[in-house]
Design a protein around this motif. Structure first.
Motif, PDB file in Angstrom:
ATOM      1  N   ALA A  51     -64.092 -23.058   4.961  1.00  0.00           N
ATOM      2  CA  ALA A  51     -62.364 -22.204   5.349  1.00  0.00           C
ATOM      3  C   ALA A  51     -60.889 -23.154   4.904  1.00  0.00           C
ATOM      4  O   ALA A  51     -61.647 -24.045   5.015  1.00  0.00           O
ATOM      5  CB  ALA A  51     -62.415 -21.890   6.790  1.00  0.00           C
ATOM      6  N   LEU A  52     -60.056 -22.511   4.515  1.00  0.00           N
ATOM      7  CA  LEU A  52     -58.901 -23.047   4.410  1.00  0.00           C
ATOM      8  C   LEU A  52     -57.609 -22.808   4.867  1.00  0.00           C
ATOM      9  O   LEU A  52     -57.334 -21.051   5.555  1.00  0.00           O
ATOM     10  CB  LEU A  52     -58.147 -23.196   2.996  1.00  0.00           C
ATOM     11  N   VAL A  53     -57.111 -23.578   6.029  1.00  0.00           N
ATOM     12  CA  VAL A  53     -56.206 -23.433   7.474  1.00  0.00           C
ATOM     13  C   VAL A  53     -55.236 -23.930   6.977  1.00  0.00           C
ATOM     14  O   VAL A  53     -54.926 -25.547   6.667  1.00  0.00           O
ATOM     15  CB  VAL A  53     -56.767 -23.351   8.651  1.00  0.00           C
TER      16      VAL A  53
ATOM     17  N   VAL B  24     -60.382 -17.169  -2.844  1.00  0.00           N
ATOM     18  CA  VAL B  24     -61.651 -17.380  -2.983  1.00  0.00           C
ATOM     19  C   VAL B  24     -62.687 -16.654  -3.410  1.00  0.00           C
ATOM     20  O   VAL B  24     -63.689 -16.011  -3.462  1.00  0.00           O
ATOM     21  CB  VAL B  24     -62.002 -16.623  -1.091  1.00  0.00           C
ATOM     22  N   ALA B  25     -62.401 -16.128  -4.501  1.00  0.00           N
ATOM     23  CA  ALA B  25     -63.014 -15.392  -5.752  1.00  0.00           C
ATOM     24  C   ALA B  25     -64.742 -15.979  -6.388  1.00  0.00           C
ATOM     25  O   ALA B  25     -65.107 -14.740  -6.048  1.00  0.00           O
ATOM     26  CB  ALA B  25     -62.618 -15.473  -6.509  1.00  0.00           C
TER      27      ALA B  25
ATOM     28  N   ALA C 277     -65.146 -22.836  -2.379  1.00  0.00           N
ATOM     29  CA  ALA C 277     -65.349 -21.524  -2.516  1.00  0.00           C
ATOM     30  C   ALA C 277     -66.047 -20.937  -3.416  1.00  0.00           C
ATOM     31  O   ALA C 277     -67.255 -20.076  -2.687  1.00  0.00           O
ATOM     32  CB  ALA C 277     -64.414 -20.708  -2.560  1.00  0.00           C
ATOM     33  N   ASP C 278     -66.355 -21.652  -4.553  1.00  0.00           N
ATOM     34  CA  ASP C 278     -67.475 -21.255  -5.891  1.00  0.00           C
ATOM     35  C   ASP C 278     -68.602 -21.115  -4.766  1.00  0.00           C
ATOM     36  O   ASP C 278     -69.497 -22.656  -4.716  1.00  0.00           O
ATOM     37  CB  ASP C 278     -67.371 -22.247  -7.259  1.00  0.00           C
ATOM     38  N   GLY C 279     -69.513 -19.827  -4.662  1.00  0.00           N
ATOM     39  CA  GLY C 279     -70.823 -20.230  -4.601  1.00  0.00           C
ATOM     40  C   GLY C 279     -70.664 -20.298  -3.099  1.00  0.00           C
ATOM     41  O   GLY C 279     -72.128 -20.076  -3.100  1.00  0.00           O
TER      42      GLY C 279
ATOM     43  N   VAL D 265     -68.750 -13.531   0.283  1.00  0.00           N
ATOM     44  CA  VAL D 265     -67.775 -12.805   1.755  1.00  0.00           C
ATOM     45  C   VAL D 265     -66.295 -13.805   1.630  1.00  0.00           C
ATOM     46  O   VAL D 265     -66.254 -14.214   1.627  1.00  0.00           O
ATOM     47  CB  VAL D 265     -68.404 -12.516   2.329  1.00  0.00           C
ATOM     48  N   ARG D 266     -65.206 -12.447   1.235  1.00  0.00           N
ATOM     49  CA  ARG D 266     -64.052 -12.897   0.957  1.00  0.00           C
ATOM     50  C   ARG D 266     -63.132 -12.413   2.442  1.00  0.00           C
ATOM     51  O   ARG D 266     -63.378 -11.664   2.364  1.00  0.00           O
ATOM     52  CB  ARG D 266     -63.374 -12.598  -0.266  1.00  0.00           C
ATOM     53  N   ILE D 267     -62.731 -14.048   2.851  1.00  0.00           N
ATOM     54  CA  ILE D 267     -61.265 -12.893   3.934  1.00  0.00           C
ATOM     55  C   ILE D 267     -60.086 -13.714   4.221  1.00  0.00           C
ATOM     56  O   ILE D 267     -59.613 -15.223   3.612  1.00  0.00           O
ATOM     57  CB  ILE D 267     -62.241 -12.807   5.680  1.00  0.00           C
TER      58      ILE D 267
END
Length: 328
Positions: free
Chosen positions: A34-36, A142-143, A92-94, A147-149
């Motif tokens: 996660a990136l906030v 996030v691609a 995020a990859d994988g 699961v991408r949010i």
């Protein structure tokens, strides 16, 4: 020791070494990142008091929900914002799940949603591609995850448009609709509307997100509805988050349930089908956005996951809409 035995022992030792290296990753479980981001100290726009608190609150909720890596950044310049997204794209990859939460100024211009770094001056609309962050960059970041949010607490008035020259008035209040496949996007307010900053130390949207993320047994497909329901209740129906979801009907749980659903079996298939049917019914009602459509949903699912929101939508459609006085 013969050459054959030495070869066998080398193979055995290689396997043992590989297992030792892999053991920490296996112990951590699925990769969830996660990136906030919380932008508040704007140089050329109104400062936002709660964004740092919102980032810390949501970051803590993500850790409580079992995310293995939670990166929190505050007060990002244009260059720092771009760098944070590039670095997160690699993380995020994988990954099983990748989440970006953003709190700060955000505007829509020419059909594009823009997240605003703290050093943006935006003398006119033409400066947006150079000084602001296109939300498509966040989608690209996030691609690589399953699961991408995206959680965007950025539906605020344009703090720059008042000084823009005539002919550059395509900027709207809040953020516009986004349609993307295989991703859940939750906006703090409906297209063209504004989001409240909150009377306390956090925005209503951040508080709802923080409550929803660690909640057990909530499939990601219904996460946006849970957040929306919470915000509408907390603001007396004055703020209505918008959910854009194009995801598989197979339930996926952040907490509780099966994080990685196994192949369907006969005993669990009816539940999955029921969830998918209700979700499709709700999407149809939301797309039509009429009293009759929401009533049809309630007739089929009187105690459904979106029942409260359907009733609230009916009330809104039948009466004058109210707006919050305190907005970001």
């Amino acid at each position: 020791m013969t050459r054959g035995l030495r070869t066998v022992w080398r193979a055995v030792l290689a396997v043992i070494a590989a297992l030792v290296v892999a053991a920490p990753a296996l112990a951590q479980g699925p990769k969830r990142v996660a990136l906030v981001i919380g932008n508040g100290a704007y140089a050329s726009a109104g400062a936002l008091a709660n964004t740092h608190n919102d980032a810390n609150l949501v970051g803590g909720a993500l850790k409580q929900a079992g995310f293995t890596t939670v990166t929190t950044r505050t007060d990002l310049s244009t260059q720092a914002f771009q760098k944070a997204l590039r670095e997160f794209q690699t993380q995020a990859d994988g990954a099983e799940v990748a989440v970006i939460y953003y709190a700060g100024h955000g505007i829509e211009a020419k059909g594009v949603n823009w997240l605003i770094p703290i050093d943006a001056t935006l003398s006119d609309e033409r400066a947006l591609p150079y000084e602001a962050i296109d939300t498509n960059l966040a989608l690209e970041a996030v691609a690589g995850a399953r699961v991408r949010i995206l959680l965007l607490d950025a539906c605020r008035d344009n703090p720059f448009g008042r000084t823009w020259k005539a002919g550059t008035r395509s900027v709207m209040r809040g953020l516009g609709r986004v349609e993307a496949d295989d991703v859940l996007i939750v906006f703090a307010a409906a297209p063209g509307e504004r989001a409240a900053d909150g009377k306390g130390v956090n925005s209503p949207f951040a508080e709802a997100v923080a409550r929803a993320l660690p909640k057990a047994g909530v499939p990601v497909q219904l996460l946006g509805g849970v957040i929306r329901d919470d915000v509408m209740g907390a603001t007396g129906q004055q703020q209505r988050p918008f959910v854009s979801a194009s995801m598989s009907g197979q339930p996926f749980f952040l907490v509780g349930g099966e994080a990685q659903p196994a192949a369907p079996v006969q005993t669990s298939a009816p539940a999955a089908v029921g969830l998918d049917a209700e979700l499709n019914s709700w999407k149809s009602a939301e797309r039509l956005n009429t009293v009759a459509a929401y009533q049809a949903y309630l007739a089929q699912y009187p105690d459904g996951a979106y029942a409260v929101m359907a009733k609230a939508a009916i009330t809104t459609l039948k009466g004058p809409r109210r707006r919050s006085a305190a907005t970001r």
